[in-house]
Design a protein around this motif. Structure first.
Motif, PDB file in Angstrom:
ATOM      1  N   PHE A 157       3.372   9.237   0.652  1.00  0.00           N
ATOM      2  CA  PHE A 157       3.991   8.503  -0.440  1.00  0.00           C
ATOM      3  C   PHE A 157       3.250   8.859  -1.723  1.00  0.00           C
ATOM      4  CE2 PHE A 157       4.960   6.045   3.323  1.00  0.00           C
ATOM      5  CZ  PHE A 157       6.293   5.714   3.136  1.00  0.00           C
ATOM      6  N   PRO A 158       3.968   9.035  -2.823  1.00  0.00           N
ATOM      7  CA  PRO A 158       3.290   9.391  -4.071  1.00  0.00           C
ATOM      8  C   PRO A 158       2.423   8.241  -4.579  1.00  0.00           C
ATOM      9  CG  PRO A 158       5.606   8.917  -4.495  1.00  0.00           C
ATOM     10  CD  PRO A 158       5.417   8.882  -3.006  1.00  0.00           C
ATOM     11  N   TYR A 159       1.273   8.605  -5.137  1.00  0.00           N
ATOM     12  CA  TYR A 159       0.396   7.612  -5.744  1.00  0.00           C
ATOM     13  C   TYR A 159       1.082   7.052  -6.990  1.00  0.00           C
ATOM     14  CZ  TYR A 159      -3.547   5.448  -8.050  1.00  0.00           C
ATOM     15  OH  TYR A 159      -4.381   4.546  -8.670  1.00  0.00           O
ATOM     16  N   ARG A 160       1.064   5.746  -7.130  1.00  0.00           N
ATOM     17  CA  ARG A 160       1.667   5.110  -8.299  1.00  0.00           C
ATOM     18  C   ARG A 160       0.610   4.286  -9.030  1.00  0.00           C
ATOM     19  NH1 ARG A 160       5.940   4.809  -4.487  1.00  0.00           N
ATOM     20  NH2 ARG A 160       7.785   5.922  -5.251  1.00  0.00           N
ATOM     21  N   SER A 161       0.339   4.674 -10.255  1.00  0.00           N
ATOM     22  CA  SER A 161      -0.534   3.888 -11.118  1.00  0.00           C
ATOM     23  C   SER A 161       0.249   2.674 -11.617  1.00  0.00           C
ATOM     24  CB  SER A 161      -1.007   4.731 -12.299  1.00  0.00           C
ATOM     25  OG  SER A 161       0.118   5.097 -13.097  1.00  0.00           O
ATOM     26  N   SER A 162      -0.396   1.833 -12.389  1.00  0.00           N
ATOM     27  CA  SER A 162       0.224   0.616 -12.898  1.00  0.00           C
ATOM     28  C   SER A 162       1.566   0.877 -13.582  1.00  0.00           C
ATOM     29  CB  SER A 162      -0.727  -0.070 -13.878  1.00  0.00           C
ATOM     30  OG  SER A 162      -0.139  -1.219 -14.426  1.00  0.00           O
ATOM     31  N   SER A 163       1.612   1.845 -14.465  1.00  0.00           N
ATOM     32  CA  SER A 163       2.863   2.101 -15.197  1.00  0.00           C
ATOM     33  C   SER A 163       3.949   2.632 -14.265  1.00  0.00           C
ATOM     34  CB  SER A 163       2.627   3.071 -16.359  1.00  0.00           C
ATOM     35  OG  SER A 163       2.160   4.316 -15.889  1.00  0.00           O
ATOM     36  N   PRO A 208       9.796  12.378   8.031  1.00  0.00           N
ATOM     37  CA  PRO A 208       9.504  11.722   9.320  1.00  0.00           C
ATOM     38  C   PRO A 208       8.158  10.995   9.335  1.00  0.00           C
ATOM     39  CG  PRO A 208       9.224  14.095   9.512  1.00  0.00           C
ATOM     40  CD  PRO A 208       9.847  13.827   8.159  1.00  0.00           C
ATOM     41  N   ASN A 209       7.154  11.532   8.664  1.00  0.00           N
ATOM     42  CA  ASN A 209       5.846  10.876   8.675  1.00  0.00           C
ATOM     43  C   ASN A 209       5.845   9.617   7.806  1.00  0.00           C
ATOM     44  OD1 ASN A 209       4.291  12.700  10.384  1.00  0.00           O
ATOM     45  ND2 ASN A 209       4.729  14.185   8.787  1.00  0.00           N
ATOM     46  N   ALA A 210       6.527   9.672   6.679  1.00  0.00           N
ATOM     47  CA  ALA A 210       6.657   8.479   5.832  1.00  0.00           C
ATOM     48  C   ALA A 210       7.429   7.399   6.587  1.00  0.00           C
ATOM     49  CB  ALA A 210       7.352   8.834   4.518  1.00  0.00           C
ATOM     50  N   LEU A 211       8.485   7.790   7.283  1.00  0.00           N
ATOM     51  CA  LEU A 211       9.277   6.835   8.060  1.00  0.00           C
ATOM     52  C   LEU A 211       8.429   6.212   9.167  1.00  0.00           C
ATOM     53  CD1 LEU A 211      11.993   5.477   8.567  1.00  0.00           C
ATOM     54  CD2 LEU A 211      12.604   7.442  10.000  1.00  0.00           C
ATOM     55  N   ARG A 212       7.594   7.010   9.813  1.00  0.00           N
ATOM     56  CA  ARG A 212       6.702   6.489  10.856  1.00  0.00           C
ATOM     57  C   ARG A 212       5.766   5.432  10.258  1.00  0.00           C
ATOM     58  NH1 ARG A 212       1.768   7.975  11.325  1.00  0.00           N
ATOM     59  NH2 ARG A 212       2.103  10.022  10.381  1.00  0.00           N
ATOM     60  N   GLN A 213       5.179   5.742   9.097  1.00  0.00           N
ATOM     61  CA  GLN A 213       4.276   4.781   8.467  1.00  0.00           C
ATOM     62  C   GLN A 213       5.026   3.510   8.061  1.00  0.00           C
ATOM     63  OE1 GLN A 213       2.321   6.952   5.277  1.00  0.00           O
ATOM     64  NE2 GLN A 213       0.559   7.362   6.585  1.00  0.00           N
ATOM     65  N   LEU A 214       6.225   3.662   7.515  1.00  0.00           N
ATOM     66  CA  LEU A 214       7.017   2.500   7.135  1.00  0.00           C
ATOM     67  C   LEU A 214       7.366   1.651   8.359  1.00  0.00           C
ATOM     68  CD1 LEU A 214       8.641   0.812   5.109  1.00  0.00           C
ATOM     69  CD2 LEU A 214      10.547   2.414   5.456  1.00  0.00           C
ATOM     70  N   ASP A 220       0.835  -1.213   0.000  1.00  0.00           N
ATOM     71  CA  ASP A 220       0.000   0.000   0.000  1.00  0.00           C
ATOM     72  C   ASP A 220       0.867   1.260   0.000  1.00  0.00           C
ATOM     73  OD1 ASP A 220      -2.678  -0.753  -0.220  1.00  0.00           O
ATOM     74  OD2 ASP A 220      -2.866  -1.142   1.926  1.00  0.00           O
ATOM     75  N   LEU A 221       1.962   1.250   0.775  1.00  0.00           N
ATOM     76  CA  LEU A 221       2.858   2.412   0.782  1.00  0.00           C
ATOM     77  C   LEU A 221       3.508   2.599  -0.581  1.00  0.00           C
ATOM     78  CD1 LEU A 221       4.662   2.069   4.248  1.00  0.00           C
ATOM     79  CD2 LEU A 221       2.577   3.347   3.691  1.00  0.00           C
ATOM     80  N   ILE A 222       3.969   1.509  -1.181  1.00  0.00           N
ATOM     81  CA  ILE A 222       4.600   1.590  -2.499  1.00  0.00           C
ATOM     82  C   ILE A 222       3.611   2.122  -3.528  1.00  0.00           C
ATOM     83  CG2 ILE A 222       5.579   0.214  -4.380  1.00  0.00           C
ATOM     84  CD1 ILE A 222       6.761  -1.620  -2.111  1.00  0.00           C
ATOM     85  N   CYS A 223       2.359   1.684  -3.437  1.00  0.00           N
ATOM     86  CA  CYS A 223       1.324   2.144  -4.374  1.00  0.00           C
ATOM     87  C   CYS A 223       0.856   3.572  -4.070  1.00  0.00           C
ATOM     88  CB  CYS A 223       0.117   1.210  -4.334  1.00  0.00           C
ATOM     89  SG  CYS A 223       0.446  -0.433  -4.981  1.00  0.00           S
ATOM     90  N   GLY A 224       1.156   4.061  -2.867  1.00  0.00           N
ATOM     91  CA  GLY A 224       0.713   5.393  -2.478  1.00  0.00           C
ATOM     92  C   GLY A 224      -0.743   5.445  -2.093  1.00  0.00           C
ATOM     93  N   ASN A 225      -1.251   4.357  -1.527  1.00  0.00           N
ATOM     94  CA  ASN A 225      -2.671   4.297  -1.164  1.00  0.00           C
ATOM     95  C   ASN A 225      -3.031   5.045   0.119  1.00  0.00           C
ATOM     96  OD1 ASN A 225      -3.249   2.798  -3.435  1.00  0.00           O
ATOM     97  ND2 ASN A 225      -3.122   0.836  -2.388  1.00  0.00           N
ATOM     98  N   PRO A 226      -2.227   4.945   1.196  1.00  0.00           N
ATOM     99  CA  PRO A 226      -2.662   5.571   2.460  1.00  0.00           C
ATOM    100  C   PRO A 226      -2.683   7.099   2.389  1.00  0.00           C
ATOM    101  CG  PRO A 226      -0.879   3.999   2.850  1.00  0.00           C
ATOM    102  CD  PRO A 226      -0.984   4.199   1.378  1.00  0.00           C
ATOM    103  N   GLY A 227      -3.599   7.666   3.130  1.00  0.00           N
ATOM    104  CA  GLY A 227      -3.687   9.119   3.235  1.00  0.00           C
ATOM    105  C   GLY A 227      -4.741   9.708   2.324  1.00  0.00           C
ATOM    106  N   HIS A 236      -2.011  -3.272  -5.133  1.00  0.00           N
ATOM    107  CA  HIS A 236      -1.341  -3.595  -3.874  1.00  0.00           C
ATOM    108  C   HIS A 236      -1.168  -5.104  -3.685  1.00  0.00           C
ATOM    109  CE1 HIS A 236      -5.263  -4.338  -1.927  1.00  0.00           C
ATOM    110  NE2 HIS A 236      -4.572  -4.899  -0.944  1.00  0.00           N
ATOM    111  N   ARG A 237      -2.069  -5.902  -4.224  1.00  0.00           N
ATOM    112  CA  ARG A 237      -1.909  -7.357  -4.103  1.00  0.00           C
ATOM    113  C   ARG A 237      -0.780  -7.850  -5.005  1.00  0.00           C
ATOM    114  NH1 ARG A 237      -8.002  -7.926  -3.472  1.00  0.00           N
ATOM    115  NH2 ARG A 237      -8.171  -7.940  -1.212  1.00  0.00           N
ATOM    116  N   TRP A 238      -0.687  -7.276  -6.202  1.00  0.00           N
ATOM    117  CA  TRP A 238       0.402  -7.650  -7.108  1.00  0.00           C
ATOM    118  C   TRP A 238       1.745  -7.262  -6.485  1.00  0.00           C
ATOM    119  CZ3 TRP A 238       4.338  -5.099  -9.597  1.00  0.00           C
ATOM    120  CH2 TRP A 238       5.013  -5.819 -10.577  1.00  0.00           C
ATOM    121  N   VAL A 239       1.827  -6.049  -5.945  1.00  0.00           N
ATOM    122  CA  VAL A 239       3.070  -5.600  -5.314  1.00  0.00           C
ATOM    123  C   VAL A 239       3.392  -6.496  -4.114  1.00  0.00           C
ATOM    124  CG1 VAL A 239       4.192  -3.710  -4.055  1.00  0.00           C
ATOM    125  CG2 VAL A 239       2.897  -3.220  -6.143  1.00  0.00           C
ATOM    126  N   ALA A 240       2.397  -6.881  -3.334  1.00  0.00           N
ATOM    127  CA  ALA A 240       2.633  -7.775  -2.193  1.00  0.00           C
ATOM    128  C   ALA A 240       3.202  -9.114  -2.667  1.00  0.00           C
ATOM    129  CB  ALA A 240       1.343  -7.983  -1.403  1.00  0.00           C
TER     130      ALA A 240
END
Length: 122
Positions: free
Chosen positions: A35-41, A108-114, A13-20, A62-66
């Protein structure tokens, strides 16, 4: 090394930029995106930038990335407490100061979420 599936999906979810909230100014109580939103490409670009050959197939992001994360973590590595080198590169790239969103380059906020994702327990 293996993550619980919910950890893999939370990191995905973080990699995809879903939270927030995309526009937290509309609701000041909502936590903004860090985290920046990332579409498929852009997901494909993210993994190619890591020097891997993974290309998103159009399935749920997010399931594919997982699934990719689980594959990465099953690669050879130096013992049970050391993740594979490609996974370390992924974390480093994910936390790049140039991707800071709604905060400064120290992130700092991204690090907290990670960190919250990496220490999830049952």
């Amino acid at each position: 090394m293996k993550f619980r599936r919910r950890n893999s999906e939370a990191l995905a979810d973080l990699i995809c930029g879903n939270p927030g909230a995309p526009d937290h100014e509309c609701d000041p109580r909502a936590e903004p995106k860090y985290f920046p939103y990332r579409s498929s490409s852009y997901i494909t670009e993210f993994f190619h930038d890591l020097g891997t050959d993974w290309t998103h197939d159009g399935s749920t992001r997010h399931r594919w990335v997982a699934d990719v994360l689980d594959s990465m973590l099953s690669e050879p590595h130096d013992g049970p407490t050391y993740p594979p080198e490609v996974f370390c590169r992924l974390i480093d790239y994910l936390m790049s100061p140039s991707d800071a969103t709604n905060e400064g380059p120290q992130r700092p906020n991204a690090l907290r979420q990670l960190n919250n994702v990496l220490v999830l327990q049952p």
